[in-house]
Design a protein around this motif. Structure first.
Motif, PDB file in Angstrom:
ATOM      1  N   LEU A 163      -7.023 -36.758  -9.517  1.00 21.45           N
ATOM      2  CA  LEU A 163      -7.678 -35.454  -9.410  1.00 21.45           C
ATOM      3  C   LEU A 163      -8.747 -35.278 -10.481  1.00 21.45           C
ATOM      4  N   ALA A 164      -8.496 -35.806 -11.671  1.00 24.23           N
ATOM      5  CA  ALA A 164      -9.450 -35.667 -12.772  1.00 24.23           C
ATOM      6  C   ALA A 164     -10.777 -36.362 -12.464  1.00 24.23           C
ATOM      7  N   LYS A 165     -10.759 -37.308 -11.518  1.00 25.29           N
ATOM      8  CA  LYS A 165     -11.982 -38.033 -11.144  1.00 25.29           C
ATOM      9  C   LYS A 165     -12.734 -37.360 -10.001  1.00 25.29           C
ATOM     10  N   LYS A 166     -12.231 -36.248  -9.510  1.00 23.52           N
ATOM     11  CA  LYS A 166     -12.830 -35.584  -8.349  1.00 23.52           C
ATOM     12  C   LYS A 166     -14.284 -35.211  -8.634  1.00 23.52           C
ATOM     13  N   PRO A 167     -15.246 -35.727  -7.886  1.00 22.64           N
ATOM     14  CA  PRO A 167     -16.664 -35.492  -8.193  1.00 22.64           C
ATOM     15  C   PRO A 167     -17.050 -34.011  -8.206  1.00 22.64           C
ATOM     16  N   SER A 168     -16.476 -33.217  -7.297  1.00 24.77           N
ATOM     17  CA  SER A 168     -16.879 -31.808  -7.201  1.00 24.77           C
ATOM     18  C   SER A 168     -16.459 -30.986  -8.409  1.00 24.77           C
ATOM     19  N   LEU A 169     -15.541 -31.496  -9.227  1.00 17.92           N
ATOM     20  CA  LEU A 169     -15.166 -30.789 -10.455  1.00 17.92           C
ATOM     21  C   LEU A 169     -16.349 -30.665 -11.408  1.00 17.92           C
ATOM     22  N   LYS A 170     -17.206 -31.656 -11.415  1.00 24.03           N
ATOM     23  CA  LYS A 170     -18.302 -31.701 -12.379  1.00 24.03           C
ATOM     24  C   LYS A 170     -19.357 -30.629 -12.123  1.00 24.03           C
ATOM     25  N   THR A 171     -19.440 -30.159 -10.889  1.00 24.56           N
ATOM     26  CA  THR A 171     -20.460 -29.171 -10.540  1.00 24.56           C
ATOM     27  C   THR A 171     -19.858 -27.803 -10.239  1.00 24.56           C
ATOM     28  N   SER A 172     -18.612 -27.609 -10.621  1.00 26.39           N
ATOM     29  CA  SER A 172     -17.895 -26.385 -10.316  1.00 26.39           C
ATOM     30  C   SER A 172     -17.443 -25.698 -11.599  1.00 26.39           C
ATOM     31  N   PRO A 173     -17.278 -24.367 -11.587  1.00 23.99           N
ATOM     32  CA  PRO A 173     -16.682 -23.702 -12.747  1.00 23.99           C
ATOM     33  C   PRO A 173     -15.182 -23.944 -12.878  1.00 23.99           C
ATOM     34  N   THR A 174     -14.573 -24.621 -11.905  1.00 23.47           N
ATOM     35  CA  THR A 174     -13.148 -24.953 -11.977  1.00 23.47           C
ATOM     36  C   THR A 174     -12.912 -26.111 -12.945  1.00 23.47           C
ATOM     37  N   GLU A 175     -11.840 -26.003 -13.737  1.00 20.75           N
ATOM     38  CA  GLU A 175     -11.469 -27.041 -14.699  1.00 20.75           C
ATOM     39  C   GLU A 175      -9.982 -27.350 -14.578  1.00 20.75           C
ATOM     40  N   LEU A 176      -9.589 -28.532 -15.040  1.00 18.60           N
ATOM     41  CA  LEU A 176      -8.191 -28.944 -14.966  1.00 18.60           C
ATOM     42  C   LEU A 176      -7.413 -28.580 -16.221  1.00 18.60           C
ATOM     43  N   GLY A 177      -6.196 -28.137 -16.019  1.00 20.80           N
ATOM     44  CA  GLY A 177      -5.248 -27.915 -17.092  1.00 20.80           C
ATOM     45  C   GLY A 177      -3.909 -28.499 -16.695  1.00 20.80           C
ATOM     46  N   ILE A 178      -2.895 -28.235 -17.488  1.00 13.70           N
ATOM     47  CA  ILE A 178      -1.539 -28.729 -17.227  1.00 13.70           C
ATOM     48  C   ILE A 178      -0.555 -27.575 -17.373  1.00 13.70           C
ATOM     49  N   ALA A 179       0.411 -27.507 -16.462  1.00 11.91           N
ATOM     50  CA  ALA A 179       1.524 -26.560 -16.564  1.00 11.91           C
ATOM     51  C   ALA A 179       2.817 -27.366 -16.666  1.00 11.91           C
ATOM     52  N   TYR A 180       3.711 -26.920 -17.557  1.00  7.93           N
ATOM     53  CA  TYR A 180       4.962 -27.652 -17.773  1.00  7.93           C
ATOM     54  C   TYR A 180       6.006 -26.684 -18.305  1.00  7.93           C
ATOM     55  N   ASP A 181       7.219 -26.760 -17.749  1.00  3.16           N
ATOM     56  CA  ASP A 181       8.278 -25.830 -18.120  1.00  3.16           C
ATOM     57  C   ASP A 181       9.513 -26.523 -18.690  1.00  3.16           C
ATOM     58  N   GLY A 182       9.322 -27.703 -19.274  1.00  2.43           N
ATOM     59  CA  GLY A 182      10.463 -28.441 -19.800  1.00  2.43           C
ATOM     60  C   GLY A 182      10.474 -28.620 -21.303  1.00  2.43           C
ATOM     61  N   TRP A 183       9.889 -27.672 -22.041  1.00  2.00           N
ATOM     62  CA  TRP A 183       9.761 -27.812 -23.496  1.00  2.00           C
ATOM     63  C   TRP A 183      11.066 -27.594 -24.237  1.00  2.00           C
ATOM     64  N   GLY A 184      11.957 -26.873 -23.662  1.00  2.00           N
ATOM     65  CA  GLY A 184      13.209 -26.598 -24.360  1.00  2.00           C
ATOM     66  C   GLY A 184      14.087 -25.710 -23.507  1.00  2.00           C
ATOM     67  N   PRO A 185      15.370 -25.612 -23.874  1.00  2.00           N
ATOM     68  CA  PRO A 185      15.966 -26.017 -25.160  1.00  2.00           C
ATOM     69  C   PRO A 185      16.430 -27.478 -25.236  1.00  2.00           C
ATOM     70  N   ASN A 186      16.430 -28.185 -24.107  1.00  2.00           N
ATOM     71  CA  ASN A 186      16.863 -29.587 -24.115  1.00  2.00           C
ATOM     72  C   ASN A 186      15.759 -30.456 -23.532  1.00  2.00           C
ATOM     73  N   PRO A 187      14.706 -30.688 -24.295  1.00  2.00           N
ATOM     74  CA  PRO A 187      13.529 -31.361 -23.744  1.00  2.00           C
ATOM     75  C   PRO A 187      13.730 -32.854 -23.519  1.00  2.00           C
ATOM     76  N   ASN A 188      13.017 -33.354 -22.520  1.00  2.00           N
ATOM     77  CA  ASN A 188      12.922 -34.796 -22.297  1.00  2.00           C
ATOM     78  C   ASN A 188      11.711 -35.275 -23.111  1.00  2.00           C
ATOM     79  N   VAL A 189      11.964 -35.687 -24.336  1.00  2.00           N
ATOM     80  CA  VAL A 189      10.882 -35.978 -25.275  1.00  2.00           C
ATOM     81  C   VAL A 189       9.967 -37.101 -24.787  1.00  2.00           C
ATOM     82  N   PRO A 190      10.492 -38.224 -24.280  1.00  2.00           N
ATOM     83  CA  PRO A 190       9.582 -39.264 -23.760  1.00  2.00           C
ATOM     84  C   PRO A 190       8.687 -38.740 -22.637  1.00  2.00           C
TER      85      PRO A 190
END
Length: 502
Positions: free
Chosen positions: A197-224
């Motif tokens: 997805l990060a290589k998607k050509p249309s991202l470069k000409t769009s106001p849309t940008e990539l981020g990350i969402a993640y809900d496993g930070w704690g209390p028992n995280p999978n550190v690797p």
């Protein structure tokens, strides 16, 4: 008044904006931003000049020189504000709108979440629902959304959600969700999907940008798992990371303390903590010391019983979000107004409970306006958003100052924050391009998107109508589940609770 170089004044929204031409908004009242004072600056009878995607001039009178070919739009009597910024949203769920009006958060997880939907949805469904939701947001003046995209349960679904974001013309921070969904996909399997997805050509000409969402930070995280994901975030230079943060009796965590313990809080990438309803004093101190923000979602936290007992104390590191717009308003204006009055109520109550009377108002309309605009930009660490000032992106709203709701206004901030509605919003510009003009969406893809969405919505809604409601569990995350006292609005037998009319 004649303008420099003989440029004629055109009626509001008379012509389409050319891809390269400049735009001059002339004669309106501008709610600009004073960067030095970190507050608002009101300019009456002023001008805003837009070139390509940015604001290149903010004036207290018409400028003496304008770029050749400038389109001048007379906005006399109107109010010009920056677009609203939503720092927490699940756009793909638009299909479910009005089906969950009385739902609880526990029911939501078991019925409408990404742990249920992928077994009934295809990629086209994701595209249609995401696109319709973003057009709805644009119509309401939300020009920037941080989308916690939980619809990344497959390569095709993830790509569909991102493409819909791009096609909408909105400024979307598409936070790709890394989550293990039993029987469907693992976090490890999502890494190559995200890379693609990060290589998607249309991202470069769009106001849309990539981020990350993640809900496993704690209390028992999978550190690797976390280390691998964060290495990817750093390598691909993602714009933002976001997480659902909800402690207290809900039993979740993903707190600032959890992320700090893993040495990922004080990094160059902004991290947005959605809800953070039970933020501790230590967590608040960490947010301030690392300049990370929370996203308060007032209507959601009221509707679902998440609560927000301490969020009033961290508004200097807070922004506003929508969350699941399938159950309530999609516009940040409503969230700002609800939050303003709820904060006032709580602070007044602090005084009244001491058998004293309040002598001043504890929160101002300007503070609410900043939460809805500039603070969202600060949460994303984007100095060029959420403000009308030279160098900022041209994400602008035009309000009809002569509408029945605003007629006779004097204070433009109070007019918007306390009296306006989406119906008063004449124009919406994103990245220097009109997406709403004359009170109507003009995004070129909207008519076709509306037709396709209705077909998708009716099919999926039929599936959910036939789906039995989940049983209420006796406990959730180790805490007992109880029924709160039900209110009564009908005298005599019955209470008027009624049904959901599907």
């Amino acid at each position: 008044m004649r303008l420099a170089d003989g440029i004629a004044i055109l009626p509001l929204f008379l012509t389409a904006v050319s891809a390269t031409g400049a735009i001059h908004l002339k004669g309106g009242t501008i709610i600009a931003y004073n960067k030095q004072a970190k507050g608002l600056k009101i300019i009456r009878g002023g001008s805003v000049v837009v070139e390509k995607d940015s604001i290149t001039g903010v004036y207290d009178s018409p400028p003496s020189r304008l770029p050749p070919g400038t389109e001048t739009v007379d906005v006399t009597g109107k109010i010009i504000t920056p677009g609203f910024i939503d720092t927490h949203r699940h756009g793909w769920q638009t299909v479910f709108k009005t089906m969950a009006s009385n739902t609880t958060l526990i029911e939501f997880f078991g019925r409408y979440s990404s742990f249920v939907a992928p077994f009934f949805w295809n990629a086209t469904d994701v595209y249609d629902s995401q696109l319709a939701g973003l057009y709805e947001a644009l119509n309401a003046g939300v020009t920037t959304s941080l989308d916690h995209a939980t619809s990344t349960w497959s390569k095709d679904a993830a790509d569909a959600g991102l493409q819909a974001s791009i096609d909408s013309g909105a400024r979307v921070f598409y936070a790709f969700t890394f989550a293990n969904i039993t029987g469907l996909i693992t976090v490890d399997e999502l890494h190559p999907v995200f890379r693609q997805l990060a290589k998607k050509p249309s991202l470069k000409t769009s106001p849309t940008e990539l981020g990350i969402a993640y809900d496993g930070w704690g209390p028992n995280p999978n550190v690797p798992e976390i280390n691998k994901m964060m290495a990817l975030a750093k390598e691909l230079k993602v714009s933002v990371i976001t997480t659902h943060s909800l402690q207290g009796p809900w039993g979740f965590s993903n707190s600032p303390e959890d992320i700090h313990a893993l040495n990922y809080l004080n990094i160059s990438i902004p991290i947005v903590f959605s809800h953070a309803s039970f933020l501790t004093p230590a967590g608040a101190d960490l947010l301030r010391s690392t300049n990370q923000y929370i996203s308060i979602t007032p209507e959601s936290e009221m509707h679902y019983g998440q609560g927000h007992p301490v969020s009033y104390n961290i508004q200097d590191q807070a922004s506003l979000g929508i969350d699941t717009h399938i159950t309530f308003s999609t516009d940040i204006l409503t969230q700002a107004r609800i939050w303003l009055q709820q904060t006032r109520y709580e602070r007044y109550l602090d005084v009244l409970e001491q058998n004293k009377l309040p002598g001043s108002n504890p929160m101002s309309a300007e503070q609410a306006f900043l939460l809805a605009t500039r603070n969202g930009a600060l949460a994303l660490r984007r100095d060029d958003l959420g403000a009308i000032m030279v160098g900022a992106k041209a994400d602008l709203l035009v309000w009809d100052g002569n509408s029945p709701a605003l007629l006779g206004w004097v204070d433009p901030v109070a007019a918007v924050m306390l009296h306006a509605s989406v119906g008063d919003l004449e124009g919406v510009m994103v990245d220097g391009k009109w997406v709403k003009k004359g009170g109507k969406l003009v995004a070129k893809g909207y008519p076709d998107a509306r037709t396709k969405f209705l077909k998708t919505a009716r099919r999926l809604q039929a599936v959910w109508k036939a789906m039995p409601l989940p049983e209420v569990p006796a406990e959730f995350n180790g805490n007992p589940v109880v029924h709160p006292p039900r209110v009564d609005v009908v005298r005599g037998p019955g209470d008027g609770y009624g049904n959901i009319y599907l």
